[in-house]
Design a protein around this motif. Structure first.
Motif, PDB file in Angstrom:
ATOM      1  N   GLN A  72       1.155  -0.802  -0.257  1.00  0.00           N
ATOM      2  CA  GLN A  72      -0.140  -0.296   0.177  1.00  0.00           C
ATOM      3  C   GLN A  72       0.651   1.124  -0.323  1.00  0.00           C
ATOM      4  OE1 GLN A  72      -2.249  -0.651   3.665  1.00  0.00           O
ATOM      5  NE2 GLN A  72      -3.590  -1.796   2.106  1.00  0.00           N
ATOM      6  N   SER A  77      -0.151   0.349  -6.851  1.00  0.00           N
ATOM      7  CA  SER A  77      -0.171  -0.008  -8.435  1.00  0.00           C
ATOM      8  C   SER A  77      -0.819  -1.249  -8.233  1.00  0.00           C
ATOM      9  CB  SER A  77       0.462   0.102  -9.887  1.00  0.00           C
ATOM     10  OG  SER A  77       0.354   1.618  -9.590  1.00  0.00           O
ATOM     11  N   TRP A  78      -0.507  -2.060  -7.592  1.00  0.00           N
ATOM     12  CA  TRP A  78      -0.410  -3.686  -7.469  1.00  0.00           C
ATOM     13  C   TRP A  78      -1.699  -3.822  -5.995  1.00  0.00           C
ATOM     14  CZ3 TRP A  78       3.249  -7.585  -8.511  1.00  0.00           C
ATOM     15  CH2 TRP A  78       4.765  -7.423  -8.184  1.00  0.00           C
ATOM     16  N   ASN A  79      -2.507  -4.697  -7.120  1.00  0.00           N
ATOM     17  CA  ASN A  79      -3.837  -4.994  -6.673  1.00  0.00           C
ATOM     18  C   ASN A  79      -4.221  -5.932  -5.629  1.00  0.00           C
ATOM     19  OD1 ASN A  79      -7.372  -5.207  -6.550  1.00  0.00           O
ATOM     20  ND2 ASN A  79      -7.278  -7.267  -7.025  1.00  0.00           N
ATOM     21  N   GLU A  81      -5.805  -8.775  -2.405  1.00  0.00           N
ATOM     22  CA  GLU A  81      -6.399  -9.445  -2.147  1.00  0.00           C
ATOM     23  C   GLU A  81      -5.895  -9.970  -1.015  1.00  0.00           C
ATOM     24  OE1 GLU A  81      -9.287 -12.651  -4.002  1.00  0.00           O
ATOM     25  OE2 GLU A  81      -7.989 -12.085  -4.862  1.00  0.00           O
ATOM     26  N   THR A 105      -1.619  -8.556  -7.133  1.00  0.00           N
ATOM     27  CA  THR A 105      -1.995  -8.090  -8.695  1.00  0.00           C
ATOM     28  C   THR A 105      -0.802  -7.208  -9.315  1.00  0.00           C
ATOM     29  OG1 THR A 105      -2.897 -10.554  -7.597  1.00  0.00           O
ATOM     30  CG2 THR A 105      -2.862  -9.712 -10.315  1.00  0.00           C
ATOM     31  N   ARG A 106      -0.494  -7.925 -10.229  1.00  0.00           N
ATOM     32  CA  ARG A 106       0.509  -6.242 -11.178  1.00  0.00           C
ATOM     33  C   ARG A 106      -0.151  -6.429 -12.852  1.00  0.00           C
ATOM     34  NH1 ARG A 106       2.771  -1.477 -11.947  1.00  0.00           N
ATOM     35  NH2 ARG A 106       1.376  -0.843 -13.073  1.00  0.00           N
TER      36      ARG A 106
END
Length: 393
Positions: A72, A77-79, A81, A105-106
Motif C-alpha cells: 500500500q 498500483s498492485w491490486n 486481495e 496482482t499487477r
C-alpha cells in the motif's frame, strides 16, 4: 472458427516462449540489490518477517500487515486481495484456525479478467509451531523478502513498458501478461506432515480458484488457467544451495533462470561468488576459483531434469494442471526445522544473490529490457560490495 479456438491455447504458449527476451549485460549489472533492507535487525523488508508467525496467531497477523503496508505504501498500483479460509488442526482442540493468503496482482492497464496470463511468484509466510520459538528464516522469511524486493524492482519498469506499448499497435496475445505475488499461509504441519495436516492455505486457494470462472469466451477460464508459471521459493538463504530441476515440462524455464545465474556470475554480480570483487580483494591468491552454481542442472538437456517430488505449496496447484518451477534445495539446509533457522544463520550474500536472480527472471519473463532506470541504485550496491567483507550475519 472451431479450428481457431482449438489452436488458441497452443498459440498462446508459443507466443509466450517466442517472446521471451533476455536482459542485457548492462541491465544485469545495474539491477539493484536489497542492501540494508535485508538487514536482519533493522531491514525494512526482512526484519519484520523474522519472528514467530504460526497461522492464527498475532505474530502471523503482524507479518501479514507488514506485507499489506509494504504494497500500500510503496506499490499502490498492485491490486491486493486476502483469501480467507478456516480449518481444524491436530493441535486446535476442535477450534477452527484462520488461514489468510495474500495475493498481490499487477496487470496491464485496461485488461479484463480472463484475458491476462500471469507469472506467479510464490512463498509461504507462516512458521512452524514447534520447536517453540521457531523463526524459519529460510523457511520462508527470506524467500518472502526476496519476492517483495522483486516486486518493488520491476514495478516502475512495468509502468513504463505499458505506457510505451499503449501508444503502439500491439499483438494482444503477447501483451496481456501480468504478475502475481502469492504469500501463502498454513504451509507448515501443526503436528506431523500428512495430506490433511499441511498446505492449508494453498489447498484452499487452489480449490477456490478452480471454481472461480471468468466471463464466457475468456481466453483463460479460471485464475488457475491464467497462471503461465508458478514459481515457488522455499528453504532459500543458507550457504551453497543445491537446487535441481524437478519437472520436465518446466525444465526450459529452469534453464532460463540458470542462464541468468551464470550470466550474473560471469559479470561478477553475485556476492556469494568466490570471484566477487569484494572477496578477490581480500585474497592473496587472485586466481579465479570454481563457481559453485545454485541451479545445478543448468547444463543438462531438455530431458536432463533431475526429477523427484518434494511436497510443498505447489502440490494443490500442480494437481489442477498448473505448471510449476520449484526452487528448493536438495538436500535441505542443515537448519531445516531446527531452532537455529534464524536470522543469524542466514548467509547474507546468498540471500541477496537469490533476490537478484529471481528479480532478473521476473524481469525477463515480463519483457522489461529497456524499461529500467537504475543508475543510482547500482552505484550504491557497488559501494556496499566494496566495503562489505561479511558472508554471514
Amino acid at each position: 472458427m472451431l479450428l481457431l479456438l482449438a489452436l488458441l491455447p497452443l498459440s498462446l504458449f508459443l507466443s509466450l516462449c517466442s517472446a521471451y527476451t533476455t536482459l542485457s549485460d548492462s541491465t544485469l549489472k545495474t539491477l539493484p540489490g536489497p542492501g540494508t533492507d535485508f538487514d536482519i535487525r533493522k531491514g525494512a523488508l526482512l526484519a519484520p518477517i523474522l519472528r514467530t508467525r504460526v497461522s492464527g496467531t498475532p505474530g502471523n497477523a503482524a507479518v501479514r500487515q507488514h506485507f499489506l503496508d509494504f504494497f500500500q505504501t510503496h506499490l499502490p498500483s498492485w491490486n491486493l486481495e486476502l483469501h480467507n479460509s478456516t480449518s481444524k488442526t491436530p493441535t486446535s482442540n476442535g477450534k477452527e484456525i484462520e488461514f489468510v493468503n495474500l495475493i498481490a496482482t499487477r496487470d496491464p492497464p485496461g485488461s479484463t479478467p480472463g484475458e491476462v496470463a500471469r507469472l506467479a511468484l510464490v512463498a509461504h509466510y507462516d512458521s512452524k509451531l514447534t520447536p517453540t520459538g521457531f523463526i524459519g528464516a529460510t523457511d520462508s522469511a527470506a524467500p518472502c523478502a526476496m519476492l517483495l524486493h522483486a516486486a518493488r524492482t520491476i514495478d516502475k519498469a512495468l509502468t513504463k513498458k505499458w505506457e510505451a506499448k499503449a501508444k503502439e499497435s500491439v499483438d494482444e496475445l503477447q501483451e496481456q501478461m501480468g504478475v502475481q505475488i502469492l504469500l501463502l499461509d498454513g504451509e507448515e504441519a501443526f503436528k506431523v506432515w500428512n495430506a490433511q495436516d499441511s498446505l492449508y492455505g494453498a489447498k484452499a486457494l487452489a480449490s477456490a480458484w478452480e471454481h472461480e470462472y471468468h466471463p464466457v469466451m475468456s481466453t483463460y477460464r479460471t485464475p488457475l488457467d491464467a497462471i503461465s508459471l508458478f514459481v515457488l521459493l522455499d528453504l532459500l538463504g543458507a550457504k551453497a544451495p543445491n537446487v535441481p530441476s524437478y519437472f520436465k515440462t518446466t525444465h526450459w524455464a529452469y534453464k532460463h533462470m540458470a542462464n541468468i545465474e551464470q550470466r550474473l556470475r560471469d559479470l561478477k554480480q553475485l556476492k556469494s561468488s568466490p570471484n566477487h570483487p569484494a572477496k578477490m580483494a581480500k585474497r592473496k591468491n587472485k586466481k579465479p576459483r570454481i563457481e559453485p552454481n545454485f541451479l545445478v542442472d543448468a547444463n543438462k538437456g531438455e530431458d536432463g531434469y533431475t526429477g523427484g517430488l518434494i511436497e510443498d505449496d505447489h502440490i494443490p496447484f500442480m494437481a489442477r494442471g498448473v505448471e510449476i518451477l520449484h526452487i528448493i534445495p536438495s538436500p535441505f539446509p542443515r537448519v531445516w526445522h531446527e531452532i537455529d533457522d534464524d536470522g543469524e544463520h542466514l548467509d547474507t550474500d546468498t540471500v541477496e544473490d537469490w533476490a537478484k536472480v529471481v528479480t532478473a527472471f521476473a524481469a525477463e519473463w515480463m519483457e522489461l529490457e529497456g524499461f529500467f532506470e537504475f543508475e543510482k541504485h547500482a552505484e550504491r550496491d557497488v559501494e556496499e560490495a566494496a566495503t562489505s567483507g561479511k558472508t554471514e550475519l
